[in-house]
Design a protein around this motif. Structure first.
Motif, PDB file in Angstrom:
ATOM      1  N   ASP A 235      57.819  30.845  48.645  1.00  0.00           N
ATOM      2  CA  ASP A 235      58.610  29.779  48.042  1.00  0.00           C
ATOM      3  C   ASP A 235      57.707  28.882  47.196  1.00  0.00           C
ATOM      4  O   ASP A 235      56.550  28.642  47.552  1.00  0.00           O
ATOM      5  CB  ASP A 235      59.282  28.920  49.116  1.00  0.00           C
ATOM      6  CG  ASP A 235      60.522  29.584  49.705  1.00  0.00           C
ATOM      7  OD1 ASP A 235      61.023  30.557  49.102  1.00  0.00           O
ATOM      8  OD2 ASP A 235      60.993  29.115  50.756  1.00  0.00           O
TER       9      ASP A 235
ATOM     10  N   GLU B  17      65.233  26.217  44.292  1.00  0.00           N
ATOM     11  CA  GLU B  17      64.236  27.271  44.491  1.00  0.00           C
ATOM     12  C   GLU B  17      64.504  28.485  43.599  1.00  0.00           C
ATOM     13  O   GLU B  17      63.575  29.085  43.058  1.00  0.00           O
ATOM     14  CB  GLU B  17      64.197  27.693  45.964  1.00  0.00           C
ATOM     15  CG  GLU B  17      63.093  28.660  46.306  1.00  0.00           C
ATOM     16  CD  GLU B  17      61.691  28.081  46.155  1.00  0.00           C
ATOM     17  OE1 GLU B  17      60.754  28.871  45.875  1.00  0.00           O
ATOM     18  OE2 GLU B  17      61.512  26.857  46.313  1.00  0.00           O
TER      19      GLU B  17
ATOM     20  N   LYS C 161      63.295  27.734  40.059  1.00  0.00           N
ATOM     21  CA  LYS C 161      61.825  27.707  40.009  1.00  0.00           C
ATOM     22  C   LYS C 161      61.236  29.109  40.077  1.00  0.00           C
ATOM     23  O   LYS C 161      60.289  29.423  39.356  1.00  0.00           O
ATOM     24  CB  LYS C 161      61.270  26.826  41.138  1.00  0.00           C
ATOM     25  CG  LYS C 161      61.586  25.355  40.948  1.00  0.00           C
ATOM     26  CD  LYS C 161      60.998  24.487  42.027  1.00  0.00           C
ATOM     27  CE  LYS C 161      61.700  24.690  43.335  1.00  0.00           C
ATOM     28  NZ  LYS C 161      61.362  23.681  44.362  1.00  0.00           N
ATOM     29  N   ARG C 162      61.799  29.965  40.902  1.00  0.00           N
ATOM     30  CA  ARG C 162      61.311  31.348  40.987  1.00  0.00           C
ATOM     31  C   ARG C 162      61.520  32.082  39.661  1.00  0.00           C
ATOM     32  O   ARG C 162      60.652  32.827  39.222  1.00  0.00           O
ATOM     33  CB  ARG C 162      62.022  32.092  42.115  1.00  0.00           C
ATOM     34  CG  ARG C 162      61.554  31.690  43.496  1.00  0.00           C
ATOM     35  CD  ARG C 162      62.505  32.230  44.560  1.00  0.00           C
ATOM     36  NE  ARG C 162      61.925  32.117  45.864  1.00  0.00           N
ATOM     37  CZ  ARG C 162      61.339  33.123  46.518  1.00  0.00           C
ATOM     38  NH1 ARG C 162      61.262  34.314  45.985  1.00  0.00           N
ATOM     39  NH2 ARG C 162      60.824  32.928  47.708  1.00  0.00           N
TER      40      ARG C 162
ATOM     41  N   GLY D 168      58.626  25.726  46.631  1.00  0.00           N
ATOM     42  CA  GLY D 168      58.734  24.426  47.295  1.00  0.00           C
ATOM     43  C   GLY D 168      58.599  23.301  46.290  1.00  0.00           C
ATOM     44  O   GLY D 168      59.091  23.385  45.172  1.00  0.00           O
TER      45      GLY D 168
END
Length: 159
Positions: A42, A18, A21-22, A44
């Motif tokens: 999120d 996560e 990805k952020r 996800g």
């Protein structure tokens, strides 16, 4: 040789993280805008988003349409080792960060590099031993408007 299996394991390590990805997806509005802020939703397993920022090939086209960050991963050199049952396999990670939209705002490229290091360095991701950084260097000719960095990790690959 189980190259597909190894690639899948490395891809899943990135796609399931996560924090990474952020860092790849959330564009900062200003230098204090933290992509890891818990008030942000999120990512996800939103594959529409993930498939735009984590690629399984050295693909850079389409990055001129919208400022993004991207990690491209693909196989590198494979060399024989003293152990006849195990070769040394390289996996390459090309990291791109849009300069004005991300990198100038919060050093996003460096943050992504640091996160990849946390995920991969001395970790048993795939193969028969831990992955270690073989080399890293700035990418000399990234797409226009981007800064790029290449990290090459090596691991033991069963013959």
């Amino acid at each position: 040789m189980r190259t597909t299996e190894y690639l899948v394991k490395f891809f899943n390590t990135l796609a399931q993280d996560e924090t990474l990805k952020r860092l790849l997806i959330y564009k900062p509005e200003h230098s204090l805008d933290d992509p890891l802020d818990k008030t942000k939703a999120d990512i996800g397993m939103d594959w529409d988003k993930i498939d735009r920022v984590i690629l399984k090939s050295p693909k850079t086209d389409g990055m001129d349409k919208k400022p993004i960050c991207r990690v491209c991963m693909y196989l590198g050199f494979r060399t024989k080792s003293p152990n006849f049952r195990v070769d040394t396999q390289d996996i390459v990670f090309d990291i791109y960060s849009h300069i004005e939209g991300f990198d100038e705002v919060d050093f996003r490229l460096s943050q992504i590099i640091d996160r990849l290091s946390e995920l991969l360095q001395d970790k048993k991701v795939a193969g028969v031993n831990k992955s270690t950084l073989r080399t890293s260097i700035y990418i000399a000719n990234p797409p226009s408007g981007y800064v790029g960095y290449r990290m090459v990790y090596k691991f033991g690959s069963v013959v």
